[in-house]
Write a protein that holds these residues in place. Structure first.
Motif, PDB file in Angstrom:
ATOM      1  N   GLY A 182      22.734   1.365  22.368  1.00  0.00           N
ATOM      2  CA  GLY A 182      22.335   2.765  22.330  1.00  0.00           C
ATOM      3  C   GLY A 182      21.470   3.087  21.125  1.00  0.00           C
ATOM      4  O   GLY A 182      20.500   3.822  21.223  1.00  0.00           O
ATOM      5  N   HIS A 183      21.807   2.505  19.973  1.00  0.00           N
ATOM      6  CA  HIS A 183      20.999   2.716  18.773  1.00  0.00           C
ATOM      7  C   HIS A 183      19.598   2.145  18.944  1.00  0.00           C
ATOM      8  O   HIS A 183      18.607   2.767  18.558  1.00  0.00           O
ATOM      9  N   LEU A 184      19.531   0.946  19.523  1.00  0.00           N
ATOM     10  CA  LEU A 184      18.228   0.306  19.708  1.00  0.00           C
ATOM     11  C   LEU A 184      17.343   1.144  20.619  1.00  0.00           C
ATOM     12  O   LEU A 184      16.162   1.352  20.339  1.00  0.00           O
ATOM     13  N   GLU A 185      17.928   1.630  21.702  1.00  0.00           N
ATOM     14  CA  GLU A 185      17.155   2.465  22.631  1.00  0.00           C
ATOM     15  C   GLU A 185      16.659   3.731  21.938  1.00  0.00           C
ATOM     16  O   GLU A 185      15.508   4.139  22.098  1.00  0.00           O
ATOM     17  N   GLY A 186      17.544   4.339  21.125  1.00  0.00           N
ATOM     18  CA  GLY A 186      17.145   5.540  20.405  1.00  0.00           C
ATOM     19  C   GLY A 186      16.043   5.282  19.409  1.00  0.00           C
ATOM     20  O   GLY A 186      15.096   6.066  19.281  1.00  0.00           O
ATOM     21  N   LEU A 187      16.127   4.152  18.688  1.00  0.00           N
ATOM     22  CA  LEU A 187      15.096   3.813  17.708  1.00  0.00           C
ATOM     23  C   LEU A 187      13.757   3.546  18.397  1.00  0.00           C
ATOM     24  O   LEU A 187      12.697   3.915  17.883  1.00  0.00           O
ATOM     25  N   GLU A 188      13.811   2.883  19.549  1.00  0.00           N
ATOM     26  CA  GLU A 188      12.565   2.604  20.277  1.00  0.00           C
ATOM     27  C   GLU A 188      11.915   3.902  20.750  1.00  0.00           C
ATOM     28  O   GLU A 188      10.692   4.057  20.671  1.00  0.00           O
ATOM     29  N   LYS A 189      12.714   4.832  21.225  1.00  0.00           N
ATOM     30  CA  LYS A 189      12.165   6.118  21.675  1.00  0.00           C
ATOM     31  C   LYS A 189      11.577   6.887  20.506  1.00  0.00           C
ATOM     32  O   LYS A 189      10.513   7.499  20.617  1.00  0.00           O
ATOM     33  N   GLU A 190      12.287   6.844  19.369  1.00  0.00           N
ATOM     34  CA  GLU A 190      11.798   7.551  18.189  1.00  0.00           C
ATOM     35  C   GLU A 190      10.494   6.941  17.697  1.00  0.00           C
ATOM     36  O   GLU A 190       9.554   7.642  17.320  1.00  0.00           O
ATOM     37  N   ARG A 191      10.431   5.590  17.719  1.00  0.00           N
ATOM     38  CA  ARG A 191       9.198   4.904  17.318  1.00  0.00           C
ATOM     39  C   ARG A 191       8.042   5.307  18.222  1.00  0.00           C
ATOM     40  O   ARG A 191       6.948   5.632  17.738  1.00  0.00           O
ATOM     41  N   ASP A 192       8.264   5.279  19.532  1.00  0.00           N
ATOM     42  CA  ASP A 192       7.204   5.635  20.473  1.00  0.00           C
ATOM     43  C   ASP A 192       6.783   7.089  20.315  1.00  0.00           C
ATOM     44  O   ASP A 192       5.603   7.426  20.461  1.00  0.00           O
ATOM     45  N   SER A 196       2.917   7.869  19.301  1.00  0.00           N
ATOM     46  CA  SER A 196       2.017   8.625  20.186  1.00  0.00           C
ATOM     47  C   SER A 196       1.345   9.772  19.440  1.00  0.00           C
ATOM     48  O   SER A 196       0.181  10.083  19.671  1.00  0.00           O
ATOM     49  N   LYS A 197       2.082  10.390  18.511  1.00  0.00           N
ATOM     50  CA  LYS A 197       1.486  11.479  17.732  1.00  0.00           C
ATOM     51  C   LYS A 197       0.399  10.946  16.801  1.00  0.00           C
ATOM     52  O   LYS A 197      -0.673  11.549  16.670  1.00  0.00           O
ATOM     53  N   LEU A 198       0.674   9.819  16.145  1.00  0.00           N
ATOM     54  CA  LEU A 198      -0.338   9.229  15.272  1.00  0.00           C
ATOM     55  C   LEU A 198      -1.565   8.803  16.067  1.00  0.00           C
ATOM     56  O   LEU A 198      -2.699   8.939  15.599  1.00  0.00           O
ATOM     57  N   ARG A 199      -1.334   8.302  17.263  1.00  0.00           N
ATOM     58  CA  ARG A 199      -2.456   7.881  18.108  1.00  0.00           C
ATOM     59  C   ARG A 199      -3.320   9.083  18.500  1.00  0.00           C
ATOM     60  O   ARG A 199      -4.560   9.002  18.505  1.00  0.00           O
ATOM     61  N   ASP A 200      -2.676  10.197  18.827  1.00  0.00           N
ATOM     62  CA  ASP A 200      -3.435  11.410  19.164  1.00  0.00           C
ATOM     63  C   ASP A 200      -4.273  11.877  17.974  1.00  0.00           C
ATOM     64  O   ASP A 200      -5.435  12.283  18.125  1.00  0.00           O
TER      65      ASP A 200
END
Length: 252
Positions: A182-192, A196-200
Motif C-alpha cells: 500500500g505504501h509503494l502504491e501511494g508513493l508511486e501515485k504521489e511521484r506521478d 505531471s505538474k513539473l512536466r506541464d
C-alpha cells in the motif's frame, strides 16, 4: 488561550460525527473541509477523502479547503506543508483557529455531517501508516491502516499452542507485506502526481521561450526556470535513450 486538545477533539467528534482520538488526524484535511461545510454548506464533500491515508490525498483535501477559503474571502493562510505532516502542534494551532472561526460564523442551523459526506468512511490514520505494528495495544493501534490486522488479537508471546504461534507470525508478516504494498502504491501515485505538474510547467516554459525566440526576444527568468528543471545531482544519470530536452518533439 484556545481550547485544550481534549475539548477540541470532543467538539470535532460531536460536530462531524467522527471518532477522532488525536489532533494529528486533522492533518489529512478532511475534518477541516467539513468544519467549513458545517458553516456554509457548499464544500464539495463528495470530493473530500475523509479516510485519506497518503500525503497526496491530504494535499487534494487541502486544495479543496484553499478554494473554499478563496471563495468565502477568508484571508487566513493555510500552512499545508506543515499540516500534512500530521504533527500535533501545527494541527492544534490550526484547529484552534478553525474553532474560533466556527464560533464566530456558525449560524446554529442543524447539520447532518454523515449525510453531507454520504456515509463515506472516516477511518483516518493518525499519520501515514507505519510499516510495522505498534509495540503496545490500545485504541491508537486501530488508527493506522492495517494496524488491527498487523497487531493480532493475542500476543505471540502469550501461552498458546505451538501450532498457533507460527500461524500468527505468518499473518503478521502478511499484514506487513500488504502494508508495504500500500505504501509503494501511494508513493508511486504521489511521484506521478508531482511529475505531471513539473512536466506541464516544462512544456509551458518551452512554448514561451520558443515564442520569444521567434520574435527575437529572450527572458532570463524563463531560462533560469529551465536550468532548474533540467539540472541534475551527483550520482544521477539520465537513462540511456532519453532524449535531451531540446531534442524532444512534443505531440499534441
Amino acid at each position: 488561550m484556545g481550547e485544550s486538545r481534549t475539548e477540541l477533539i470532543q467538539w470535532l467528534n460531536d460536530l462531524l460525527q467522527v471518532n477522532y482520538t488525536k489532533v494529528e488526524q486533522c492533518g489529512t484535511g478532511g475534518a477541516y473541509c467539513q468544519i467549513l461545510d458545517s458553516i456554509f454548506g457548499d464544500i464539495p464533500m463528495a470530493r473530500v477523502k475523509m479516510n485519506a491515508k497518503h500525503e497526496y490525498e491530504f494535499i487534494g483535501n487541502f486544495k479543496i479547503l484553499q478554494n473554499a477559503f478563496r471563495s468565502h474571502k477568508i484571508d487566513k493562510p493555510i500552512p499545508v506543508e506543515k499540516l500534512v505532516k500530521c504533527k500535533m502542534q501545527d494541527n492544534l494551532e490550526f484547529l484552534q483557529w478553525m474553532k474560533r472561526y466556527w464560533d464566530a460564523n456558525f449560524g446554529g442551523q442543524g447539520y447532518d455531517a454523515v449525510a453531507r459526506r454520504k456515509g463515506a468512511p472516516t477511518d483516518t490514520p493518525v499519520t501515514i501508516a507505519p510499516l510495522a505494528p505498534t509495540a503496545r495495544g490500545g485504541s491508537a493501534g486501530g488508527l493506522h491502516a492495517g494496524g488491527g490486522r498487523a497487531g493480532g488479537k493475542t500476543p505471540i508471546s502469550g501461552h498458546r499452542s505451538g501450532s498457533a504461534q507460527p500461524n500468527e507470525a505468518v499473518q503478521t508478516l502478511q499484514a506487513q507485506v500488504r502494508e508495504l504494498s500500500g505504501h509503494l502504491e501511494g508513493l508511486e501515485k504521489e511521484r506521478d502526481f508531482y511529475f505531471s505538474k513539473l512536466r506541464d510547467i516544462e512544456i509551458l516554459v518551452q512554448q514561451q521561450v520558443e515564442a520569444l525566440e521567434a520574435e527575437g526576444k529572450d527572458d532570463p527568468l524563463l531560462r533560469d526556470i529551465q536550468k532548474i528543471l533540467y539540472s541534475t545531482e551527483d550520482g544521477f544519470e539520465v537513462p540511456d535513450g532519453a532524449a535531451a530536452p531540446e531534442d524532444e518533439e512534443e505531440t499534441f
